[in-house]
Write a protein that holds these residues in place. Structure first.
Motif, PDB file in Angstrom:
ATOM      1  N   ASN A  40       0.834  -1.196   0.000  1.00 54.73           N
ATOM      2  CA  ASN A  40       0.000   0.000   0.000  1.00 54.73           C
ATOM      3  C   ASN A  40       0.879   1.260   0.000  1.00 54.73           C
ATOM      4  O   ASN A  40       0.679   2.172  -0.815  1.00 54.73           O
ATOM      5  N   GLU A  41       1.863   1.300   0.882  1.00 55.24           N
ATOM      6  CA  GLU A  41       2.767   2.458   0.943  1.00 55.24           C
ATOM      7  C   GLU A  41       3.546   2.615  -0.359  1.00 55.24           C
ATOM      8  O   GLU A  41       3.727   3.724  -0.854  1.00 55.24           O
ATOM      9  N   SER A  42       3.992   1.510  -0.919  1.00 53.92           N
ATOM     10  CA  SER A  42       4.734   1.554  -2.176  1.00 53.92           C
ATOM     11  C   SER A  42       3.869   2.138  -3.294  1.00 53.92           C
ATOM     12  O   SER A  42       4.331   2.974  -4.082  1.00 53.92           O
ATOM     13  N   LEU A  43       2.626   1.692  -3.357  1.00 50.72           N
ATOM     14  CA  LEU A  43       1.725   2.208  -4.394  1.00 50.72           C
ATOM     15  C   LEU A  43       1.412   3.690  -4.184  1.00 50.72           C
ATOM     16  O   LEU A  43       1.299   4.453  -5.152  1.00 50.72           O
ATOM     17  N   LYS A  44       1.284   4.098  -2.946  1.00 50.62           N
ATOM     18  CA  LYS A  44       1.063   5.528  -2.674  1.00 50.62           C
ATOM     19  C   LYS A  44       2.248   6.351  -3.178  1.00 50.62           C
ATOM     20  O   LYS A  44       2.061   7.424  -3.767  1.00 50.62           O
ATOM     21  N   ILE A  46       4.284   5.535  -5.620  1.00 51.73           N
ATOM     22  CA  ILE A  46       4.230   5.528  -7.085  1.00 51.73           C
ATOM     23  C   ILE A  46       3.221   6.560  -7.581  1.00 51.73           C
ATOM     24  O   ILE A  46       3.491   7.313  -8.526  1.00 51.73           O
ATOM     25  N   ILE A  47       2.068   6.619  -6.936  1.00 54.93           N
ATOM     26  CA  ILE A  47       1.036   7.591  -7.330  1.00 54.93           C
ATOM     27  C   ILE A  47       1.580   9.007  -7.181  1.00 54.93           C
ATOM     28  O   ILE A  47       1.416   9.849  -8.081  1.00 54.93           O
ATOM     29  N   LYS A  48       2.234   9.295  -6.068  1.00 55.56           N
ATOM     30  CA  LYS A  48       2.790  10.639  -5.863  1.00 55.56           C
ATOM     31  C   LYS A  48       3.815  10.985  -6.933  1.00 55.56           C
ATOM     32  O   LYS A  48       3.812  12.095  -7.474  1.00 55.56           O
ATOM     33  N   ARG A  49       4.690  10.009  -7.233  1.00 57.18           N
ATOM     34  CA  ARG A  49       5.701  10.262  -8.275  1.00 57.18           C
ATOM     35  C   ARG A  49       5.032  10.522  -9.622  1.00 57.18           C
ATOM     36  O   ARG A  49       5.448  11.397 -10.380  1.00 57.18           O
ATOM     37  N   LYS A  50       4.004   9.724  -9.955  1.00 56.53           N
ATOM     38  CA  LYS A  50       3.315   9.906 -11.238  1.00 56.53           C
ATOM     39  C   LYS A  50       2.612  11.258 -11.284  1.00 56.53           C
ATOM     40  O   LYS A  50       2.626  11.935 -12.316  1.00 56.53           O
ATOM     41  N   GLU A  51       2.003  11.645 -10.157  1.00 58.06           N
ATOM     42  CA  GLU A  51       1.326  12.945 -10.126  1.00 58.06           C
ATOM     43  C   GLU A  51       2.329  14.076 -10.294  1.00 58.06           C
ATOM     44  O   GLU A  51       2.091  15.031 -11.030  1.00 58.06           O
ATOM     45  N   ASN A  52       3.470  13.968  -9.616  1.00 57.70           N
ATOM     46  CA  ASN A  52       4.510  15.001  -9.742  1.00 57.70           C
ATOM     47  C   ASN A  52       5.081  15.040 -11.153  1.00 57.70           C
ATOM     48  O   ASN A  52       5.334  16.102 -11.696  1.00 57.70           O
ATOM     49  N   LYS A  53       5.279  13.863 -11.744  1.00 56.05           N
ATOM     50  CA  LYS A  53       5.781  13.799 -13.106  1.00 56.05           C
ATOM     51  C   LYS A  53       4.744  14.383 -14.065  1.00 56.05           C
ATOM     52  O   LYS A  53       5.096  15.097 -15.005  1.00 56.05           O
ATOM     53  N   GLY A  54       3.464  14.094 -13.811  1.00 55.59           N
ATOM     54  CA  GLY A  54       2.387  14.613 -14.659  1.00 55.59           C
ATOM     55  C   GLY A  54       2.347  16.129 -14.656  1.00 55.59           C
ATOM     56  O   GLY A  54       2.052  16.757 -15.673  1.00 55.59           O
ATOM     57  N   ILE A  74      -3.395   2.326 -10.686  1.00 53.71           N
ATOM     58  CA  ILE A  74      -2.740   2.169  -9.381  1.00 53.71           C
ATOM     59  C   ILE A  74      -3.742   2.419  -8.260  1.00 53.71           C
ATOM     60  O   ILE A  74      -3.765   1.698  -7.254  1.00 53.71           O
ATOM     61  N   GLN A  75      -4.587   3.421  -8.424  1.00 47.66           N
ATOM     62  CA  GLN A  75      -5.592   3.699  -7.395  1.00 47.66           C
ATOM     63  C   GLN A  75      -6.587   2.541  -7.261  1.00 47.66           C
ATOM     64  O   GLN A  75      -7.028   2.228  -6.161  1.00 47.66           O
ATOM     65  N   ASN A  76      -6.917   1.899  -8.371  1.00 50.46           N
ATOM     66  CA  ASN A  76      -7.796   0.728  -8.304  1.00 50.46           C
ATOM     67  C   ASN A  76      -7.136  -0.411  -7.534  1.00 50.46           C
ATOM     68  O   ASN A  76      -7.769  -1.065  -6.697  1.00 50.46           O
ATOM     69  N   LEU A  78      -4.757  -0.051  -5.349  1.00 51.43           N
ATOM     70  CA  LEU A  78      -4.667   0.423  -3.978  1.00 51.43           C
ATOM     71  C   LEU A  78      -5.996   0.228  -3.241  1.00 51.43           C
ATOM     72  O   LEU A  78      -6.020  -0.262  -2.107  1.00 51.43           O
ATOM     73  N   SER A  79      -7.088   0.561  -3.885  1.00 53.19           N
ATOM     74  CA  SER A  79      -8.412   0.368  -3.267  1.00 53.19           C
ATOM     75  C   SER A  79      -8.657  -1.103  -2.968  1.00 53.19           C
ATOM     76  O   SER A  79      -9.165  -1.460  -1.898  1.00 53.19           O
ATOM     77  N   SER A  80      -8.284  -1.942  -3.906  1.00 52.32           N
ATOM     78  CA  SER A  80      -8.439  -3.382  -3.720  1.00 52.32           C
ATOM     79  C   SER A  80      -7.602  -3.870  -2.537  1.00 52.32           C
ATOM     80  O   SER A  80      -8.065  -4.660  -1.706  1.00 52.32           O
ATOM     81  N   LEU A  81      -6.367  -3.399  -2.446  1.00 48.81           N
ATOM     82  CA  LEU A  81      -5.485  -3.788  -1.341  1.00 48.81           C
ATOM     83  C   LEU A  81      -6.020  -3.281   0.001  1.00 48.81           C
ATOM     84  O   LEU A  81      -5.950  -3.991   1.008  1.00 48.81           O
ATOM     85  N   LEU A  82      -6.546  -2.077   0.000  1.00 51.01           N
ATOM     86  CA  LEU A  82      -7.110  -1.540   1.241  1.00 51.01           C
ATOM     87  C   LEU A  82      -8.306  -2.371   1.709  1.00 51.01           C
ATOM     88  O   LEU A  82      -8.456  -2.639   2.899  1.00 51.01           O
ATOM     89  N   GLU A  83      -9.137  -2.786   0.771  1.00 49.75           N
ATOM     90  CA  GLU A  83     -10.294  -3.625   1.121  1.00 49.75           C
ATOM     91  C   GLU A  83      -9.812  -4.976   1.650  1.00 49.75           C
ATOM     92  O   GLU A  83     -10.329  -5.481   2.654  1.00 49.75           O
TER      93      GLU A  83
END
Length: 131
Positions: A40-44, A46-54, A74-76, A78-83
C-alpha cells in the motif's frame, strides 16, 4: 471417574490444538497484513511520483493521458489492497477474540476441576471423615 479424567484430558488436548491453530492463523494474518501495508505504501509513493511527473509533463497530452490511466490503475489496485487489508484485520480480530474466549473457557474449566478435585479429596480424606 477414570473415564471422566480421560475425557477431560482429551478435551484439554483438543483445546490446546485449537489454540495453537488460532495462534498460527493470527501470525499468518498479521504477516499478510504487514505485507499489504508495505505494498500500500509503495503504491502511494508511485502515485505521488506519477502525479509530480504529470505536473512537469504539461507540454505532452499523451504523457498526461498515460499518467492519468496509470494513476487510475494504481488507485484501483490500492483500493483493492485496502479492502483486502480491512478484511484481514477483521479476520485477525475474530481470531484474537476466539483465542481470548477459549482462554476464558479454559480458565473456568480449570476452576471447576480444582473445585471438584478439592471436594473429592475432602470426601476421601480420613481426617475429615472423623470430624
Amino acid at each position: 471417574l477414570e473415564l471422566n479424567r480421560r475425557s477431560a484430558q482429551l478435551s484439554r488436548q483438543r483445546k490446546k490444538e485449537r489454540l495453537h491453530e488460532l495462534e498460527r492463523t493470527i501470525s499468518k494474518l498479521t504477516s499478510e497484513n504487514q505485507e499489504l501495508l508495505r505494498a500500500n505504501e509503495s503504491l502511494k509513493d508511485i502515485i505521488k511520483r506519477k502525479e509530480n511527473k504529470g505536473k512537469s509533463d504539461t507540454e505532452s497530452k499523451d504523457a498526461g493521458r498515460f499518467n492519468e490511466q496509470t494513476t487510475d490503475a494504481i488507485q484501483n489496485v490500492l483500493s483493492s489492497l485496502l479492502e483486502e487489508n480491512r478484511v484481514l484485520k477483521q479476520k485477525l480480530e475474530s481470531a484474537q477474540n476466539s483465542k481470548t474466549s477459549m482462554l476464558n473457557v479454559g480458565a473456568k474449566l480449570l476452576e471447576k476441576r480444582k473445585f471438584i478435585e478439592n471436594g473429592a479429596l475432602q470426601s476421601v480424606d480420613p481426617k475429615k471423615q472423623k470430624n
